[in-house]
Design a protein around this motif. Structure first.
Motif, PDB file in Angstrom:
ATOM      1  N   PHE A 193       0.837  -1.196   0.000  1.00 49.93           N
ATOM      2  CA  PHE A 193       0.000   0.000   0.000  1.00 49.93           C
ATOM      3  C   PHE A 193       0.874   1.249   0.000  1.00 49.93           C
ATOM      4  O   PHE A 193       0.596   2.211  -0.716  1.00 49.93           O
ATOM      5  CB  PHE A 193      -0.920  -0.021   1.232  1.00 49.93           C
ATOM      6  N   ALA A 199      -1.580  -4.448  -1.604  1.00 47.24           N
ATOM      7  CA  ALA A 199      -2.689  -3.662  -2.151  1.00 47.24           C
ATOM      8  C   ALA A 199      -2.750  -3.837  -3.655  1.00 47.24           C
ATOM      9  O   ALA A 199      -1.770  -4.213  -4.300  1.00 47.24           O
ATOM     10  CB  ALA A 199      -2.512  -2.184  -1.808  1.00 47.24           C
ATOM     11  N   SER A 239      -6.865  -2.359   0.028  1.00 48.33           N
ATOM     12  CA  SER A 239      -5.815  -2.687   1.000  1.00 48.33           C
ATOM     13  C   SER A 239      -6.157  -4.062   1.552  1.00 48.33           C
ATOM     14  O   SER A 239      -7.039  -4.206   2.404  1.00 48.33           O
ATOM     15  CB  SER A 239      -5.766  -1.639   2.111  1.00 48.33           C
ATOM     16  N   GLN A 243      -7.142   1.275   5.712  1.00 43.32           N
ATOM     17  CA  GLN A 243      -6.413   2.241   4.886  1.00 43.32           C
ATOM     18  C   GLN A 243      -7.199   2.673   3.645  1.00 43.32           C
ATOM     19  O   GLN A 243      -6.839   3.653   2.993  1.00 43.32           O
ATOM     20  CB  GLN A 243      -5.057   1.666   4.456  1.00 43.32           C
ATOM     21  N   GLU A 244      -8.235   1.936   3.317  1.00 46.38           N
ATOM     22  CA  GLU A 244      -9.045   2.282   2.146  1.00 46.38           C
ATOM     23  C   GLU A 244      -9.866   3.530   2.423  1.00 46.38           C
ATOM     24  O   GLU A 244     -10.435   3.697   3.516  1.00 46.38           O
ATOM     25  CB  GLU A 244      -9.978   1.117   1.794  1.00 46.38           C
TER      26      GLU A 244
END
Length: 509
Positions: A336, A348, A407, A413-414
């Motif tokens: 990511f 990712a 992710s 984290q998205e």
């Protein structure tokens, strides 16, 4: 089980792309609206030819209403091949001035013992050559590689024209804050998108405007292959399809020269990925592959083919044998942090950037039937289906939405945005259509991928509904604005197959 299934798909999948052309060794093309003579006293007709349509070992005969016409013929380009058999891709026909009354010419050919000489068109000829072709499907098949079949594309091209009237008008763009020198507006190959609009609509104004855009891009490629509006090397500004189409539709060797320069510069992109290397995205991998494929198409350069194979092999490794003890998911896994510049080192993949990469793989698959390219596109569709979508709320009618980035091990984290993420319905939908088509060709179950393709296609076609409503309004806008300008490129550059894919996949819908 998923890992074994995906590896099995990669190992056993073998797809061969067959494009049929007319079995007759003759065609007739219209010359009623072209200039009948050039300033040099000769007329140069430029004929693109579909894949495996006319062997290089051919004799040609030209006639006007069955009256023979003296002509000379040059093969300007042949189809790229990994075999020995050669077929003409671009044919130059030189004739003296035609009669003003000439409406249509007929070209016949027959097998010959010797091959026609291959000679790239020179600068003088390219200035006076005039495009001819027997039908729009013939031309589309020659350039876009769609099989020889006319399909309904109004739902796709009519809204595109509205946007194109804006994106080909620099005065309008400048007024909205996008002067020509602003680099980001050129992303995703605007010339390519306008050439495709010409090919699909048959309206010559778009050919003229695409040529103007291509000229601008060519004039801003320096001797080192850099796009001069961008200060630092950035692979995604290397946009080859517009250059390729420019050459195939006009014979302009300056387009080939520019394409060669950006190909050589694209070699600066390292296609292999490890955690230690840092930055990597599917978008840049797609740009490098697109450049290599486009250059190989016009040069048959063995080094370019090796480059293509290196990029595909690296992508295969990331997808089917991911490193760092990452589980198999069916996408080219990278961290990511390497993609976004922040976050952690968990894996990712980006569905919309996979659509860019999938389209580059699709082009090579169409040209060669390459099993690796087909396997990757097949797997990418499954990844989007299984991991790459979410649903909006009632405010956006609960639509299915492709994620901007997935992710895989750390979904926190998205950044899901139900207002902007649907902007990628067309391009991600096209990736799903290509995946469903490959599954269908191999008699494999494609129901779920095809269903998701249909859902995103309906969103993509929503602009046509908007157009129909606008036609009933008293205030009819000549153009539609789309922001940011690069959005026009990602909506249309990689999606010209959508009408054909719809015809192939959704007959029962």
């Amino acid at each position: 089980m998923l890992k074994l299934a995906l590896i099995a798909v990669y190992i056993v999948l073998c797809v061969f792309s067959k494009h049929s052309v007319s079995a007759e060794n003759n065609i007739t093309f219209d010359v009623s609206d072209i200039k009948k003579a050039s300033v040099e006293g000769s007329l140069f007709l430029l004929l693109p030819i579909p894949k495996q349509g006319v062997p290089l070992n051919s004799n040609f005969f030209l006639s006007d209403n069955k009256v023979p016409i003296k002509a000379s013929f040059k093969a300007l380009n042949t189809w790229p091949t990994i075999k020995n058999e050669q077929f003409i891709r671009l044919l130059s026909i030189e004739v003296s001035a035609l009669q003003p009354s000439a409406k249509a010419l007929t070209l016949n050919w027959e097998g010959a013992d010797t091959a026609l000489s291959v000679q790239q068109i020179n600068a003088i000829e390219s200035n006076v050559s005039q495009l001819v072709y027997p039908s729009k499907p013939w031309l589309v098949q020659s350039i876009l590689l769609h099989p020889y079949k006319a399909v309904d594309s109004d739902w796709y091209t009519e809204p595109q024209k509205k946007y194109a009237h804006y994106f080909t008008n620099q005065a309008l763009l400048t007024k909205k804050g996008y002067p020509a020198h602003k680099a980001a507006q050129w992303l995703y190959d605007r010339p390519q998108a306008i050439y495709q609009l010409y090919l699909m609509s048959g309206e010559k104004e778009w050919l003229t405007k695409a040529n103007e855009l291509a000229d601008f891009y060519i004039n801003n490629i320096d001797e080192s292959g850099m796009f001069m509006l961008k200060k630092n090397f950035d692979p995604k500004y290397l946009m080859p399809k517009g250059l390729l189409y420019r050459y195939l539709l006009t014979g302009d060797v300056e387009a080939i020269k520019a394409l060669k320069r950006i190909y050589e510069r694209s070699l600066d992109w390292d296609e292999s990925y490890t955690l230690r290397r840092g930055f990597w995205t599917e978008r840049n991998q797609a740009a490098a592959l697109n450049v290599a494929v486009s250059y190989w198409e016009v040069s048959n350069d063995e080094a370019a083919l090796r480059r293509i194979n290196d990029i595909i092999d690296a992508t295969v490794a990331m997808t089917f044998n991911p490193g760092n003890d990452w589980s198999l998911r069916g996408c080219p896994q990278h961290s990511f942090k390497s993609h976004e510049g922040w976050g952690d080192d968990t894996p990712a993949c980006s569905p919309w950037m996979m659509a860019l990469l999938g389209d580059a793989l699709w082009r090579f698959y169409q040209l060669t039937g390459d099993v690796r390219a087909a396997s990757l596109i097949d797997a990418f569709g499954d990844f989007v289906l299984n991991y790459g979508i979410y649903y909006g709320n009632a405010r956006v009618k609960n639509i299915v939405i492709p994620k901007y980035i997935v992710s895989i091990n750390n979904p926190k984290q998205e950044e899901l945005n139900q207002w902007t993420d649907p902007q990628h319905a067309c391009d991600v939908g096209a990736l799903l259509g290509k995946s469903a088509y490959i599954k269908q060709k191999n008699n494999r179950d494609n129901f779920l991928v095809k269903t998701l393709f249909n859902a995103l296609l309906e969103q993509c076609a929503g602009n046509y509904t908007r157009l129909k409503k606008a036609q009933n309004s008293k205030r009819k806008a000549n153009h539609w604005v789309l922001k940011p300008p690069r959005r026009f490129g990602w909506m249309y550059s990689t999606t010209s197959d959508l009408p054909w894919l719809k015809s192939q996949l959704l007959n029962d819908y």
